[in-house]
Scaffold this active site. Structure first.
Site, PDB file in Angstrom:
ATOM      1  N   GLY A  48      41.258  27.834  38.937  1.00 30.02           N
ATOM      2  CA  GLY A  48      39.925  28.078  38.402  1.00 30.02           C
ATOM      3  C   GLY A  48      39.330  29.285  39.102  1.00 30.02           C
ATOM      4  O   GLY A  48      39.382  29.382  40.335  1.00 30.02           O
ATOM      5  N   THR A 222      40.114  46.636  37.632  1.00 29.04           N
ATOM      6  CA  THR A 222      41.421  46.410  38.256  1.00 29.04           C
ATOM      7  C   THR A 222      42.518  46.868  37.306  1.00 29.04           C
ATOM      8  O   THR A 222      42.445  46.651  36.097  1.00 29.04           O
ATOM      9  CB  THR A 222      41.609  44.930  38.627  1.00 29.04           C
ATOM     10  OG1 THR A 222      41.494  44.118  37.454  1.00 29.04           O
ATOM     11  CG2 THR A 222      40.554  44.483  39.642  1.00 29.04           C
ATOM     12  N   GLY A 255      43.743  38.872  40.828  1.00 26.68           N
ATOM     13  CA  GLY A 255      42.427  39.458  40.562  1.00 26.68           C
ATOM     14  C   GLY A 255      41.311  38.714  41.273  1.00 26.68           C
ATOM     15  O   GLY A 255      40.356  39.325  41.768  1.00 26.68           O
ATOM     16  N   ASP A 256      41.427  37.386  41.332  1.00 28.66           N
ATOM     17  CA  ASP A 256      40.422  36.596  42.046  1.00 28.66           C
ATOM     18  C   ASP A 256      40.442  36.923  43.540  1.00 28.66           C
ATOM     19  O   ASP A 256      39.388  37.008  44.187  1.00 28.66           O
ATOM     20  CB  ASP A 256      40.680  35.101  41.838  1.00 28.66           C
ATOM     21  CG  ASP A 256      40.562  34.692  40.380  1.00 28.66           C
ATOM     22  OD1 ASP A 256      39.845  35.367  39.621  1.00 28.66           O
ATOM     23  OD2 ASP A 256      41.191  33.688  39.996  1.00 28.66           O
TER      24      ASP A 256
END
Length: 326
Positions: A48, A222, A255-256
């Site tokens: 998540g 990104t 990416g997180d």
């Protein structure tokens, strides 16, 4: 500087297809696709976007506040997050629904096909950002992919409370109409997208790249193996190369992790370029592990990655903070 992270809390089911999706897709049959990919590996992991970003911030000692909705199966996951420095006091736990599920298949070219089941995330719109941050207003609220009504409500509340916003609509752009996308982006201090989402955002909002830049502080895009680009109105784009690796295990969550590293750098009042370099180093660390929260941050390793890619000056600028935190 305390950061509140709103966004999805999910369990990831990650599979690997030992071929190429592109070889199975027939251009003349794209309107009626019916395919099944035989995966040869399955990993069930915590995930998540909200939880992933908060986890990275927690590892870096930022004491993030996670705001989202989880299911009646959240107890073990919540304990894991708290062990890693995340404040879960603002997580709303459903009495009837299970935590959201992210089911993703990755091919040998690192392309992905995924499905997301909302589950308890549908209750995130019931959370009152003002109430859960009363008395300890954060210095920044990241609005990550979540139930769209929750994203819009949290954004409006943050602006009303004069709390700076980091807008990160990511996967939910596909579900948003033009007015919703404009409301999420307009006035954000930070805007995060990948290259595809950058184009989709322009299509959804009807705004040009320049019009978006005129409405946000800094737009961070990104670019995978090509790193990231930081853009501000009136300034030339600032490219920051990725930290290279020869052993990609799973791209999910990279990416997180970048967002966590970048926001930690800004919380430490580092220049934007240095913050992006830290984010890129975290992203590569996640690339080398399966799952979005299975990585460990080792000061010497992180500093060595930064020095190898960005030079001794960057390593020295970040080393003291990294060692002190980790």
């Amino acid at each position: 500087m305390r950061i509140a992270v709103t966004g999805s809390i999910a369990t990831d089911h990650l599979m690997v297809f030992p071929g190429r999706f592109a070889e199975q897709l027939l251009k003349e049959q794209l309107e009626r696709v019916s395919l099944s990919f035989l995966a040869d590996r399955l990993e069930v992991r915590r995930g998540g976007v909200g939880a992933n970003i908060a986890f990275g911030l927690g590892l870096l000692g930022l004491d993030p506040l996670l705001i989202g909705a989880a299911g009646l199966d959240f107890a073990e996951y919540g304990h894991w997050l708290r062990e890693h420095g995340v404040d879960t006091g603002a997580v709303q736990v459903s009495d009837t629904l299970h935590t959201a599920r992210f089911v993703c298949t990755t091919d040998q070219d690192q392309n992905q096909i995924a499905t997301f089941y909302a589950g308890a995330m549908a209750e995130a719109a019931h959370i009152d950002l003002a109430a859960v941050t009363a008395g300890t207003a954060p210095a920044l609220v990241l609005i990550g992919a979540d139930d769209p009504a929750a994203m819009l409500r949290h954004t409006a509340t943050a602006h009303r409370l004069n709390i700076p916003v980091a807008a990160d609509p990511s996967q939910q752009l596909a579900r948003l109409d033009g007015e919703q996308a404009r409301r999420l982006v307009d006035g954000a201090r930070w805007l995060f997208t990948n290259a595809y989402e950058a184009a989709l955002l322009q299509e959804r909002t009807g705004w040009s790249e320049q019009q978006i830049l005129d409405r946000v502080g800094t737009w961070i895009t990104t670019l995978g193996a090509d790193g990231v680009t930081l853009a501000r109105a009136g300034c030339p784009p600032l490219p920051v190369p990725a930290v290279p690796t020869g052993k990609i295990a799973d791209p999910t969550g990279a990416g997180d992790a970048f967002r966590a590293g970048f926001l930690a750098g800004t919380a430490w009042q580092l220049p934007h370029e240095r913050a992006a370099q830290l984010g890129c180093a975290l992203a590569t660390t996640v690339l080398e592990s399966v799952g979005t929260q299975e990585y460990k941050l080792i000061p010497a390793d992180l500093t060595a990655r930064i020095e190898h890619t960005y030079g001794a000056g960057a390593a020295r600028a970040l080393e003291a903070r990294i060692v002190r935190t980790l």
